[in-house]
Design an enzyme around this catalytic site. Sequence first.
Site, PDB file in Angstrom:
ATOM      1  N   ASP A   1       0.801  -1.228   0.000  1.00 25.59           N
ATOM      2  CA  ASP A   1       0.000   0.000   0.000  1.00 25.59           C
ATOM      3  C   ASP A   1       0.829   1.270   0.000  1.00 25.59           C
ATOM      4  O   ASP A   1       0.298   2.340   0.289  1.00 25.59           O
ATOM      5  CB  ASP A   1      -0.914   0.007   1.218  1.00 25.59           C
ATOM      6  CG  ASP A   1      -0.125   0.163   2.505  1.00 25.59           C
ATOM      7  OD1 ASP A   1       1.039  -0.283   2.536  1.00 25.59           O
ATOM      8  OD2 ASP A   1      -0.653   0.729   3.472  1.00 25.59           O
ATOM      9  N   GLU A   2       2.084   1.207  -0.327  1.00 24.83           N
ATOM     10  CA  GLU A   2       2.886   2.424  -0.257  1.00 24.83           C
ATOM     11  C   GLU A   2       4.072   2.338  -1.204  1.00 24.83           C
ATOM     12  O   GLU A   2       4.698   1.288  -1.343  1.00 24.83           O
ATOM     13  CB  GLU A   2       3.376   2.634   1.181  1.00 24.83           C
ATOM     14  CG  GLU A   2       4.015   3.976   1.409  1.00 24.83           C
ATOM     15  CD  GLU A   2       4.275   4.236   2.881  1.00 24.83           C
ATOM     16  OE1 GLU A   2       4.689   5.350   3.217  1.00 24.83           O
ATOM     17  OE2 GLU A   2       4.056   3.313   3.691  1.00 24.83           O
TER      18      GLU A   2
END
Length: 588
Positions: free
Chosen positions: A94-95
Amino acid sequence: MDAFYASAEQAAKPSLRGKPVIVGGLGPRGVVATASYEARVFGVHSAMAMAQARRLCPNAAFLTPRFTLYRQVSDAVMALLHTLSPLVEPLSLDEAFVDLEAGGTEPTAEAARAVGERLRNDIRAVTGLTGSVGLAGSKMLAKIASEQAKPDGLVLIEPGTERDLLGPMPVRTLPGVGPATAEALRRAGIHTVAETREAGEAELVRLLGRAHGASLFLMANGRDERPVVAERDAKSISVEDTFDVDLTDRTRVQLEIARLADRCVRRLREAGRSGRTVVIKVRRYDFSTLTRSETLRGPTDDPGVVREAAARLIEGVDTTAGVRLLGVGVSGLADYTQEDLFAQAARAAQAAEAAQAARGAQAAQGARAAHEALEGGRRTPGPATPEHVAAGAGEASEGAGKPRRWLPGSDVRHAEYGAGWVQGSGVGRVTVRFEEPWSEPGRVRTFAVDDPALEPAEPLPLLRPEEAAGRGGGVGPARVGGPEGAVGREGTVDLERGVGPEEVAGPERVGDPEGAVGREGSVDLDRVGGPGEAVGRGGGAGPERGGGPQEAVGRGGAAGTGPADAGPAAPAAGTSRGGNRGGAVVSR
């Protein structure tokens, strides 16, 4: 990774939108992986014990992670980022950081902002989730900007404003400052970034050592020299499991070590790597943790070699008092293998023994057939029942007698009612809510756990296929003119589901004429409740984390060297779904 999983679950399950959702291990020693914004209001956060989360927010939906869905969403967003620049540094599912300068984006604030807004729109169109974008001149500042942009926003830190922005922030905002470093600085009277800067480099070096002190002083002044690294080689591959009950039986410990070794080798082979050093990890009942390692003569991906090395290592560890966690890993990775001669000899001996046993079995079968032919006239005619058929039937009956386990949140499909997800399970019943990501909240029905019409299923896409195809589009490198105000070169994007209504819904009790009751995904499969109760309140089994996934998860951001550049630079963007302060970093 603080809200990404929960956001994806809310997008996939219409009945959970606007309600508290907690994703993680559901056993007695489970850990919260993600809490939605509605659940955070009650004080729930990632890395919290699931039992404590249940006490703080008992009416939340407690779901098991569905990594297949999360990876699908992650891959779609990473594909969008690669249209911006060839330099994309994923930190986790997610990053990620993106160097926009390498993608040809003009070094102006307007150009960077235009790219960020277009990226947010494309993320929503492709995944159905919202994203937060941070733009700045370094990875550290871009991360801070993305945190400030949550939820569903965009923040750009202009060059020259870094020191004023960082000054009042707590010292733990800076990368590399954990509890131990923060405590050392607190004892010296340093609490904020401004106080860290005022202390001076010499004082920080005295307190923290030369490397850490010098690096911290640069970051306190808004300078982060780490470049965006598109690919980083994994240094190790490992797996570990936390057990619901402490293991005290020595044989069970050895079997678990062998099982973990096989899983580790599978992951090693899937990555196309081999390793030279085998490591085991043991966490005892009192949380004391120790590791043991053995270095082989050369790199290997042979399961027998890794299994034997792990078995030798566990022999030297006293486990009689109880073990709560075991892990096996391989480090010293290489792209080639050097077969172990002793393992090869052992495998050859085993193959020879197996061949000899097979020949003996064939000879015995031939003799038995000849004897039956001689005695055939004396037998009473009747239906033949071969031994292997009877044995197979017995095995099938034994397997059929074991009830299936239905984890809350998992996808299922019913032959009559279609796609749905498990809302609760217990006392021989499973409660399923039948709905799709693009439908209205669905009906709840209850079945026997062994209902043949109910089968596990793959996750549905978050958007209706034809809708996703119509929304297509991509983000290309923008060249938008504007004033000469320069912007930074790195950035980060945060993907998270838009927050629902401020009010948090209470427990929704659903049932049917058969009498089973489900409670919005809160369930313990091992608990046997009273009649009509299909909800367990206990925690759940899950990987034990100090803050990260269970298999092959690295921690911390990527470190690198490069010229410090506090002046104008080209913009960049990165991505992060969910918001995870100090979250886990997964090697990709």
